[in-house]
Scaffold this active site. Structure first.
Site, mmCIF file in Angstrom:
data_model
loop_
_atom_site.group_PDB
_atom_site.id
_atom_site.type_symbol
_atom_site.label_atom_id
_atom_site.label_comp_id
_atom_site.label_asym_id
_atom_site.label_seq_id
_atom_site.Cartn_x
_atom_site.Cartn_y
_atom_site.Cartn_z
ATOM 1 N N ARG A 15 0.835 -1.193 0.000
ATOM 2 C CA ARG A 15 0.000 0.000 0.000
ATOM 3 C C ARG A 15 0.878 1.254 0.000
ATOM 4 N NH1 ARG A 15 -3.727 -1.455 5.106
ATOM 5 N NH2 ARG A 15 -1.753 -2.383 5.741
ATOM 6 N N LYS A 75 1.407 2.029 7.229
ATOM 7 C CA LYS A 75 1.720 1.234 8.418
ATOM 8 C C LYS A 75 2.609 1.999 9.387
ATOM 9 C CE LYS A 75 0.588 -2.183 9.507
ATOM 10 N NZ LYS A 75 -0.626 -2.399 10.355
ATOM 11 N N TYR A 94 -1.233 4.685 10.505
ATOM 12 C CA TYR A 94 -1.616 3.734 11.546
ATOM 13 C C TYR A 94 -0.437 3.565 12.493
ATOM 14 C CZ TYR A 94 -5.756 2.309 8.877
ATOM 15 O OH TYR A 94 -6.958 2.300 8.212
ATOM 16 N N GLU A 118 -6.079 5.055 13.519
ATOM 17 C CA GLU A 118 -7.044 4.150 14.161
ATOM 18 C C GLU A 118 -7.759 4.767 15.357
ATOM 19 O OE1 GLU A 118 -3.108 3.219 16.258
ATOM 20 O OE2 GLU A 118 -3.751 3.668 14.200
ATOM 21 N N ASP A 270 -3.063 -6.520 15.321
ATOM 22 C CA ASP A 270 -2.423 -5.200 15.365
ATOM 23 C C ASP A 270 -2.454 -4.597 16.762
ATOM 24 O OD1 ASP A 270 -1.346 -4.660 12.894
ATOM 25 O OD2 ASP A 270 -3.197 -3.862 12.053
#
Length: 371
Positions: A15, A75, A94, A118, A270
């Site tokens: 990504r 990430k 994130y 998040e 996660d």
């Protein structure tokens, strides 16, 4: 503002933090965007597309981190990336800090302003930047679980939907949020028999009204989980306490209740995972076995469908990126209480209560930290 988009370096992570369309929106607002060379190449987002949208193509992550005022990623930063952050720089990505003391310590040391996708909220109490990846992960969980049930993958050899004359697999989904409901929908679509557990009676009522007899809803207790493990082929862990470590809902001892070759898919990995025996895996080596039970605990599940995930994520994050760039991070955070909820670390202080509590840091409210 000078905005940098580095290439993701986590294992099998394809990504990228912005699409070319996102770059074009930012440049239209007068901002400069740097994208690392070949950052989106793996998913068909070429340097040419980014350049055409107005981005400067930069050869190295080092240059992006040294020049950018704001870093937009997908990430959590890896150790080498954390080391390149500096005081006053904004990191928007994130983070999942509660189960990751090393990353938290590195971000605190950096002095940067670190905003976690998040924990950004919306007016309805939802998590709008987590939701699109939760939708992807929930749907992938069933796909991955069905594959892991195949005998060649170590599973019990059960076909999720069965065939005429042979009963379908039993699927247990723990958690009725975005991940859980998407997982249940996929499992029902594959003709499995699905049971969903949640602790919100209001949520269970809603799900029951929508799906009726197609889906069994049960109030979640330790007894309810334990009673269903012996008959379950696939368990999907889909629980979330925003920003905090996930609760452990299935112990190692309880694995002995399950049939050999059954599968656990831990979408909460996660945040530390919701099964006692969970540990993070990668798309390269996604599963392992404990006491005869197959575990799938990939920590970046949506990265497996990176093109879909990138577009879905940018659709959600772009308005906030524009807001941060237009106003500057401090003013944008003070003006928007929902974006402020995303601030986890600022100038060496932990500003998200659940992270501070779980990792033993002093908690400084975000508004106080911003002064």
């Amino acid at each position: 503002m000078q905005i940098g988009v580095p290439k993701e370096i986590k294992n099998h992570e394809y990504r990228i933090g912005l699409t070319p369309a996102g770059v074009r929106e930012l440049t239209a607002h007068g901002h400069q965007v740097m994208v690392q060379q070949d950052g989106g190449k793996a998913i068909g987002l070429t340097d040419e597309l980014y350049a055409r949208a107005g981005a400067e193509i930069v050869a190295s992550a080092e240059e992006i981190f040294s020049r950018a005022e704001m870093i937009v990623k997908v990430k959590e930063p890896q150790p080498a990336e954390c080391a390149m952050l500096r005081p006053g720089q904004v990191l928007f990505t994130y983070l999942h800090l509660a189960p990751d003391p090393q990353q938290t310590a590195a971000l605190v040391k950096s002095g940067a302003t670190c905003i976690a996708y998040e924990t950004v909220t919306d007016a309805r109490g939802g998590l709008p930047l987590l939701a699109p990846m939760s939708e992807v992960a929930g749907r992938m969980a069933v796909q991955a679980g069905a594959h892991a049930l195949e005998k060649a993958q170590g599973g019990s050899g059960v076909l999720l939907g069965g065939v005429p004359g042979v009963k379908p697999a039993e699927v247990l989904v723990i958690g009725g949020g975005v991940v859980g409901l998407n997982a249940a929908r996929m499992a029902m679509g594959m003709n499995a028999h699905v049971t969903l557990l949640d602790r919100s009676l209001e949520r269970l009522k809603y799900i029951d009204e929508v799906y009726g007899h197609q889906l069994t809803t049960i109030y979640s207790t330790h007894d309810a989980i334990e009673e269903r493990l012996p008959e379950t082929d696939l368990v999907i862990g889909a629980v979330l306490i925003p920003g905090a470590a996930a609760p452990k809902l299935v112990s190692r001892a309880q694995l002995g209740l399950m049939r050999p070759g059954s599968v656990l898919v831990d979408v909460a990995i996660d945040q530390g995972g919701c099964f006692e025996t969970s540990r993070p895996t990668t798309h390269q080596n996604p599963t392992y076995e404990v006491d005869g039970i197959i575990h799938y605990c990939v920590a970046n599940m949506p990265g497996g469908v990176a093109r879909t995930s990138t577009f879905a994520l940018t659709n959600a994050t772009l308005p906030f990126v524009v807001q941060l760039a237009n106003k500057g991070a401090r003013q944008a955070l003070l003006d928007d209480p929902h974006l402020l909820d995303g601030l986890n670390v600022h100038a060496g202080q932990v500003t998200y209560e659940a992270v501070a509590r779980d990792l033993g840091y002093p908690y400084v409210p975000a508004r106080t930290a911003l002064g």
